[in-house]
Design an enzyme around this catalytic site. Sequence first.
Site, PDB file in Angstrom:
ATOM      1  N   LYS A 118       5.938  -4.371  -4.455  1.00 15.19           N
ATOM      2  CA  LYS A 118       7.321  -4.400  -4.667  1.00 15.19           C
ATOM      3  C   LYS A 118       7.983  -4.556  -3.345  1.00 15.19           C
ATOM      4  CE  LYS A 118      11.006  -3.084  -6.249  1.00 15.19           C
ATOM      5  NZ  LYS A 118      12.128  -4.261  -7.140  1.00 15.19           N
ATOM      6  N   ASN A 162      -1.443   1.243   5.906  1.00 16.19           N
ATOM      7  CA  ASN A 162      -0.467   0.322   5.354  1.00 16.19           C
ATOM      8  C   ASN A 162      -0.018  -0.559   6.361  1.00 16.19           C
ATOM      9  OD1 ASN A 162       1.352  -1.052   4.128  1.00 16.19           O
ATOM     10  ND2 ASN A 162       2.744   0.607   3.802  1.00 16.19           N
ATOM     11  N   GLY A 163      -0.272  -1.898   6.444  1.00 16.34           N
ATOM     12  CA  GLY A 163      -0.071  -2.875   7.484  1.00 16.34           C
ATOM     13  C   GLY A 163      -1.236  -3.964   7.700  1.00 16.34           C
ATOM     14  N   CYS A 181       0.781  -1.115   0.002  1.00 13.41           N
ATOM     15  CA  CYS A 181      -0.023  -0.073  -0.160  1.00 13.41           C
ATOM     16  C   CYS A 181       0.946   1.298   0.003  1.00 13.41           C
ATOM     17  CB  CYS A 181      -0.753   0.066   1.159  1.00 13.41           C
ATOM     18  SG  CYS A 181      -1.802  -1.275   1.448  1.00 13.41           S
ATOM     19  N   GLU A 232      16.514 -17.906  -9.447  1.00 15.12           N
ATOM     20  CA  GLU A 232      16.085 -16.722  -9.768  1.00 15.12           C
ATOM     21  C   GLU A 232      15.547 -16.794 -11.251  1.00 15.12           C
ATOM     22  OE1 GLU A 232      15.706 -14.153  -8.348  1.00 15.12           O
ATOM     23  OE2 GLU A 232      16.283 -12.623  -9.661  1.00 15.12           O
ATOM     24  N   HIS A 274      16.612 -37.351  -9.475  1.00 18.76           N
ATOM     25  CA  HIS A 274      15.816 -37.576  -8.203  1.00 18.76           C
ATOM     26  C   HIS A 274      14.602 -37.421  -8.252  1.00 18.76           C
ATOM     27  CE1 HIS A 274      19.780 -38.848  -6.506  1.00 18.76           C
ATOM     28  NE2 HIS A 274      20.308 -37.725  -7.030  1.00 18.76           N
ATOM     29  N   LYS A 298      11.885 -14.952 -11.574  1.00 21.00           N
ATOM     30  CA  LYS A 298      11.611 -13.930 -12.706  1.00 21.00           C
ATOM     31  C   LYS A 298      10.624 -14.394 -13.564  1.00 21.00           C
ATOM     32  CE  LYS A 298      13.159 -11.252 -10.991  1.00 21.00           C
ATOM     33  NZ  LYS A 298      13.935 -11.304  -9.854  1.00 21.00           N
ATOM     34  N   GLU A 345       7.259 -14.748 -11.753  1.00 19.86           N
ATOM     35  CA  GLU A 345       6.331 -13.252 -11.452  1.00 19.86           C
ATOM     36  C   GLU A 345       5.941 -12.506 -12.487  1.00 19.86           C
ATOM     37  OE1 GLU A 345       8.460 -11.231  -8.736  1.00 19.86           O
ATOM     38  OE2 GLU A 345      10.224 -11.407  -9.656  1.00 19.86           O
ATOM     39  N   TRP A 391      -3.160  -2.686  -1.681  1.00 20.68           N
ATOM     40  CA  TRP A 391      -2.708  -4.081  -1.700  1.00 20.68           C
ATOM     41  C   TRP A 391      -3.191  -5.027  -0.934  1.00 20.68           C
ATOM     42  CZ3 TRP A 391      -0.472  -8.448   0.093  1.00 20.68           C
ATOM     43  CH2 TRP A 391       0.294  -9.438  -1.029  1.00 20.68           C
ATOM     44  N   ARG A 446       4.893   0.086  -6.072  1.00 19.27           N
ATOM     45  CA  ARG A 446       4.583  -0.759  -4.912  1.00 19.27           C
ATOM     46  C   ARG A 446       3.661  -1.998  -5.198  1.00 19.27           C
ATOM     47  NH1 ARG A 446       6.320   2.769  -0.500  1.00 19.27           N
ATOM     48  NH2 ARG A 446       5.381   1.670   0.608  1.00 19.27           N
TER      49      ARG A 446
HETATM   50  O1  M6R Z   1      13.096  -5.827  -0.720  1.00 21.06           O
HETATM   51  P1  M6R Z   1      13.426  -7.096  -0.384  1.00 21.06           P
HETATM   52  O2  M6R Z   1      14.809  -7.396  -1.302  1.00 21.06           O
HETATM   53  O3  M6R Z   1      13.543  -7.578   1.026  1.00 21.06           O
HETATM   54  O4  M6R Z   1      12.473  -8.098  -0.998  1.00 21.06           O
HETATM   55  C1  M6R Z   1      12.568  -9.301  -1.102  1.00 21.06           C
HETATM   56  C2  M6R Z   1      11.273  -9.806  -1.998  1.00 21.06           C
HETATM   57  O5  M6R Z   1      10.150  -9.553  -2.000  1.00 21.06           O
HETATM   58  C3  M6R Z   1      11.916  -9.514  -3.508  1.00 21.06           C
HETATM   59  O6  M6R Z   1      13.106 -10.087  -3.726  1.00 21.06           O
HETATM   60  C4  M6R Z   1      10.757 -10.310  -4.656  1.00 21.06           C
HETATM   61  O7  M6R Z   1      10.877 -11.655  -4.477  1.00 21.06           O
HETATM   62  C5  M6R Z   1      10.950  -9.739  -5.931  1.00 21.06           C
HETATM   63  N1  M6R Z   1       9.669  -9.250  -6.465  1.00 21.06           N
HETATM   64  C6  M6R Z   1      11.745 -10.706  -6.813  1.00 21.06           C
HETATM   65  O8  M6R Z   1      11.860 -10.078  -8.042  1.00 21.06           O
END
Ligand code: M6R
Length: 607
Positions: free
Chosen positions: A602, A98-99, A2, A479, A502, A483, A486, A74, A27
């Site tokens: 974000k 927010n929270g 948020c 990773e 395995h 990517k 997401e 959010w 965000r």
């Molecule tokens: O701000 P942070 O690095 O703590 O965030 C961690 C994850 O939320 C962040 O890396 C998330 O997985 C990304 N969307 C990955 O691309």
Amino acid sequence: MCGIIGIVGQRDVAARLVDGLRRMEYRGYDSAGICTAHDGQLLRRRAEGKLVGLVNELAQNPASGSTGIAHTRWATHGAPVEKNAHPHATEHVALVHNGIIENFKELRDELRADGRTFESETDTEVVVHLISRRIEQGLAPEDAVAEVLPRLRGAFALAIVFRDHPDMLIGARLGSPLVVGYGEGEMYLGSDALALAPLTQQIAYLEEGDWVTITRDSATIRDLDGNTVERAVQESGATAAMIEKGNYNHFMQKEIFEQPTVVAQTLRSYLRPGEQRVALPQIDFDISSIDRVTIVACGTSYYAAMVAKYWFEQFARVPVDIDFASEFRYREPVLTKGGLALFISQSGETADTLAALRHCREQGQVIAAVVNVPTSSMAREADLLLPTHAGPEIGVASTKAFTCQLAVLAALSAHFAVKKGLMDREEEAEVVKHLLEAPACLNAALDHDEDIAAMAHLIAPARDVLYLGRGADFPLALEGALKLKEISYIHAEGYASGEMKHGPIALIDDSVPVIVLAPSGPLFDKTVSNMQEVQARGGKVVLISDAKGIAQAGEDCMAVIEMPKVHPLIAPLVYAVPVQLLAYHVAVAKGTDVDQPRNLAKSVTVE
Ligand code: M6R
């Protein structure tokens, strides 16, 4: 997550509030709303979906008023529909949050028993009723807020507007960030300095438990106990230009291409090239006495931690535990005295990572943090701050923050080894030399952008994709899969290539592309054997390797992506580029919302 903005201004604020929300779109959100105080009324406008919905609503029902609050939501409690969108309001009070208010159920029961009715499914609405109830009983806004805040459990940043006090706002923070902006005859509240960038550069960062009353020309900040406190007003350095795409189509694309520059920028703080030495910020503890490292992070930052484990163990011979922040506290980790707890986070605000940091502090660990936002909670709470200098990262998919994290972690592991007497001057000079090669190698990797774009159509129709890697390239496989998941919504998994037989090899058929990360080097032959096991079962392989690796093993692959020949130390930085570009171009081919993928935020500021 948020985003919050509030303005006590001199003229109508609605347009500027919406502008502020636009700057916080990155965000992640699924509804938006604003509320102004005007002419003895609270004017509230809300809409589900993207900001355009709110803009249309405001075009039909304008909201005048020189004081107001706004929010991008959010969803946590309750679907992302208009009735759950913020601000939540009574006749007297409106607020954005927010929270998460963890004790909202018991508070709601109490309020219901008192005859109050609720219109949303959110946890937030209890706060507005608690404050409103006190105002209706005759309390002044500040007294009402002072009474209610201690009753809230969980995490919150709040901005509150009052019908009968149209020249003030109250903000509060506990667990979620909130800043105060100082303007010329105007004052602001915002989730971060970027949200306020075109309005002011003069920012005070509220600390845990702080709450603030702002008017056009004043900010009175109080702490948890109600004492008036001073918080330094700092130049934020945030400019509106920082959150512009320039000539790129997406922030993610821009941020991928910024990597050579920002990695070089980051390395400048950790290396002394002339002396061929690694140089860290002043450390107030004896790093050579650290006998165990615990690294905690989430998402992409966690994969940076996985790579760091290889380096710390290989160079400094120190045992390393790594954990997802969301799991860490709940498995009751054994933290012995003398250990270093290292937290990695782009935002520095991820709720689980921050909670883990505080847990480790209670357990007597030395706290270090690799963080991209220097004013964040983690940056402020660490004993040793190791900043990445990636600049604001706006795309939800983390890219440049990751490679900068790796640059810092590589330097830190070498420094550790030097201090422990396990790396001599010659070896240190070698590490420095290879790290300094990274920016040019990243540029060379980016030169393959068009080739990768051209092959995205091979991956875009897939339902499932596998990524394989060995050693420090295994986290890169994870990773790459993250990517792709997401931003293109394709199911993807990363595996250590030796693990395939395995279990996961059962998934292989000609509809599952397999992306193999295999720089030529000590692990190349073994990775290629695993790749051939996949090909023998009809698997369609995309091999990412250097010219030598491709010449050796590329023949039967569906496609190859050529990388420059790099030293194994910097391979994880360089091989991040093709997996980022591949995910990016597949998402573009699929037409998804690259920078704001569905359901994602974000910075994840709730647990
Ligand atoms: O701000 P942070 O690095 O703590 O965030 C961690 C994850 O939320 C962040 O890396 C998330 O997985 C990304 N969307 C990955 O691309």
